[in-house]
Design a protein around this motif. Sequence first.
Motif, mmCIF file in Angstrom:
data_model
loop_
_atom_site.group_PDB
_atom_site.id
_atom_site.type_symbol
_atom_site.label_atom_id
_atom_site.label_comp_id
_atom_site.label_asym_id
_atom_site.label_seq_id
_atom_site.Cartn_x
_atom_site.Cartn_y
_atom_site.Cartn_z
ATOM 1 N N GLY A 1 -9.561 0.527 4.875
ATOM 2 C CA GLY A 1 -8.446 -0.301 5.318
ATOM 3 C C GLY A 1 -7.145 0.427 5.559
ATOM 4 O O GLY A 1 -6.125 -0.217 5.808
ATOM 5 N N VAL A 2 -7.159 1.743 5.491
ATOM 6 C CA VAL A 2 -5.932 2.503 5.738
ATOM 7 C C VAL A 2 -5.823 2.736 7.241
ATOM 8 O O VAL A 2 -6.574 3.515 7.815
ATOM 9 N N THR A 3 -4.917 2.026 7.867
ATOM 10 C CA THR A 3 -4.746 2.148 9.318
ATOM 11 C C THR A 3 -3.475 2.899 9.679
ATOM 12 O O THR A 3 -3.329 3.362 10.798
ATOM 13 N N ASP A 4 -2.569 3.000 8.723
ATOM 14 C CA ASP A 4 -1.298 3.660 8.977
ATOM 15 C C ASP A 4 -1.113 4.768 7.953
ATOM 16 O O ASP A 4 -0.874 4.493 6.777
ATOM 17 N N SER B 1 -6.714 25.039 1.929
ATOM 18 C CA SER B 1 -7.718 24.463 2.829
ATOM 19 C C SER B 1 -7.313 23.053 3.248
ATOM 20 O O SER B 1 -6.551 22.373 2.558
ATOM 21 N N VAL B 2 -7.819 22.632 4.388
ATOM 22 C CA VAL B 2 -7.600 21.263 4.867
ATOM 23 C C VAL B 2 -8.919 20.503 4.788
ATOM 24 O O VAL B 2 -9.968 21.113 4.845
ATOM 25 N N PRO B 3 -8.843 19.202 4.635
ATOM 26 C CA PRO B 3 -7.646 18.385 4.494
ATOM 27 C C PRO B 3 -7.092 18.440 3.072
ATOM 28 O O PRO B 3 -7.818 18.775 2.142
ATOM 29 N N GLN B 4 -5.846 18.101 2.956
ATOM 30 C CA GLN B 4 -5.222 17.831 1.663
ATOM 31 C C GLN B 4 -4.615 16.441 1.776
ATOM 32 O O GLN B 4 -3.852 16.162 2.691
ATOM 33 N N ILE B 5 -5.006 15.574 0.855
ATOM 34 C CA ILE B 5 -4.680 14.153 0.950
ATOM 35 C C ILE B 5 -3.801 13.739 -0.223
ATOM 36 O O ILE B 5 -4.099 14.071 -1.376
ATOM 37 N N PHE B 6 -2.741 13.018 0.101
ATOM 38 C CA PHE B 6 -1.840 12.458 -0.890
ATOM 39 C C PHE B 6 -1.793 10.950 -0.692
ATOM 40 O O PHE B 6 -1.673 10.473 0.435
ATOM 41 N N ILE B 7 -1.884 10.216 -1.786
ATOM 42 C CA ILE B 7 -1.694 8.766 -1.760
ATOM 43 C C ILE B 7 -0.491 8.501 -2.651
ATOM 44 O O ILE B 7 -0.552 8.724 -3.864
ATOM 45 N N MET C 1 0.855 -1.183 0.000
ATOM 46 C CA MET C 1 0.000 0.000 0.000
ATOM 47 C C MET C 1 0.897 1.241 0.000
ATOM 48 O O MET C 1 1.828 1.327 0.789
ATOM 49 N N PRO C 2 0.610 2.184 -0.877
ATOM 50 C CA PRO C 2 1.421 3.404 -0.898
ATOM 51 C C PRO C 2 1.215 4.239 0.358
ATOM 52 O O PRO C 2 0.206 4.103 1.058
ATOM 53 N N LYS C 3 2.182 5.072 0.629
ATOM 54 C CA LYS C 3 2.103 5.955 1.795
ATOM 55 C C LYS C 3 0.955 6.952 1.609
ATOM 56 O O LYS C 3 0.807 7.556 0.550
ATOM 57 N N VAL C 4 0.160 7.099 2.648
ATOM 58 C CA VAL C 4 -0.933 8.070 2.647
ATOM 59 C C VAL C 4 -0.554 9.195 3.607
ATOM 60 O O VAL C 4 -0.168 8.944 4.747
ATOM 61 N N THR C 5 -0.654 10.421 3.112
ATOM 62 C CA THR C 5 -0.362 11.610 3.914
ATOM 63 C C THR C 5 -1.589 12.501 3.888
ATOM 64 O O THR C 5 -2.161 12.739 2.822
ATOM 65 N N ILE C 6 -1.989 12.971 5.066
ATOM 66 C CA ILE C 6 -3.119 13.886 5.147
ATOM 67 C C ILE C 6 -2.716 15.096 5.981
ATOM 68 O O ILE C 6 -2.254 14.956 7.110
ATOM 69 N N TYR C 7 -2.830 16.249 5.370
ATOM 70 C CA TYR C 7 -2.636 17.515 6.084
ATOM 71 C C TYR C 7 -3.990 17.858 6.676
ATOM 72 O O TYR C 7 -5.004 17.857 5.960
ATOM 73 N N SER C 8 -4.029 18.140 7.978
ATOM 74 C CA SER C 8 -5.317 18.322 8.633
ATOM 75 C C SER C 8 -5.266 19.370 9.734
ATOM 76 O O SER C 8 -4.217 19.922 10.047
ATOM 77 N N SER C 9 -6.430 19.582 10.307
ATOM 78 C CA SER C 9 -6.608 20.452 11.462
ATOM 79 C C SER C 9 -7.426 19.670 12.483
ATOM 80 O O SER C 9 -8.334 18.922 12.111
ATOM 81 N N LYS D 1 -10.560 11.067 7.142
ATOM 82 C CA LYS D 1 -9.844 10.012 7.872
ATOM 83 C C LYS D 1 -10.748 8.817 8.114
ATOM 84 O O LYS D 1 -10.299 7.668 8.018
ATOM 85 N N ALA D 2 -12.029 9.055 8.389
ATOM 86 C CA ALA D 2 -12.969 7.945 8.602
ATOM 87 C C ALA D 2 -13.124 7.120 7.330
ATOM 88 O O ALA D 2 -13.174 5.881 7.389
ATOM 89 N N LEU D 3 -13.199 7.770 6.176
ATOM 90 C CA LEU D 3 -13.312 7.029 4.919
ATOM 91 C C LEU D 3 -12.049 6.217 4.653
ATOM 92 O O LEU D 3 -12.126 5.044 4.269
ATOM 93 N N LEU D 4 -10.893 6.827 4.867
ATOM 94 C CA LEU D 4 -9.652 6.087 4.673
ATOM 95 C C LEU D 4 -9.605 4.863 5.580
ATOM 96 O O LEU D 4 -9.241 3.768 5.134
#
Length: 86
Positions: free
Chosen positions: A26-29, A53-59, A1-9, A19-22
């Motif tokens: 199955g994204v736990t890490d 704006s947040v979130p900004q999500i990278f997979i 699984m590729p690294k998932v990064t989320i910029y958040s507040s 984050k709930a959808l991820l």
Amino acid sequence: MPKVTIYSSDYCPYCHRAKALLQARGVTDYEEIVVDGQPELRARMAERAGRTSVPQIFIGDTHVGGCDDLHALDARGGLAPLLQAA
């Protein structure tokens, strides 16, 4: 699984939804970068995402966008293959 990064507040309901959808997919890490009170982190996010704006999500290296973008990607069936990419 590729690294998932989320910029958040911490106080952003859209961040919590994303984050709930991820997690539901199955994204736990994932790497969470909280930009609250961190102008240098927010500036880095804006430079990387082209948005403030947040979130900004990278997979992996792919910028998915924000919460609505993530949900739309999932609805189109595009999230699972992106998460499964090597």
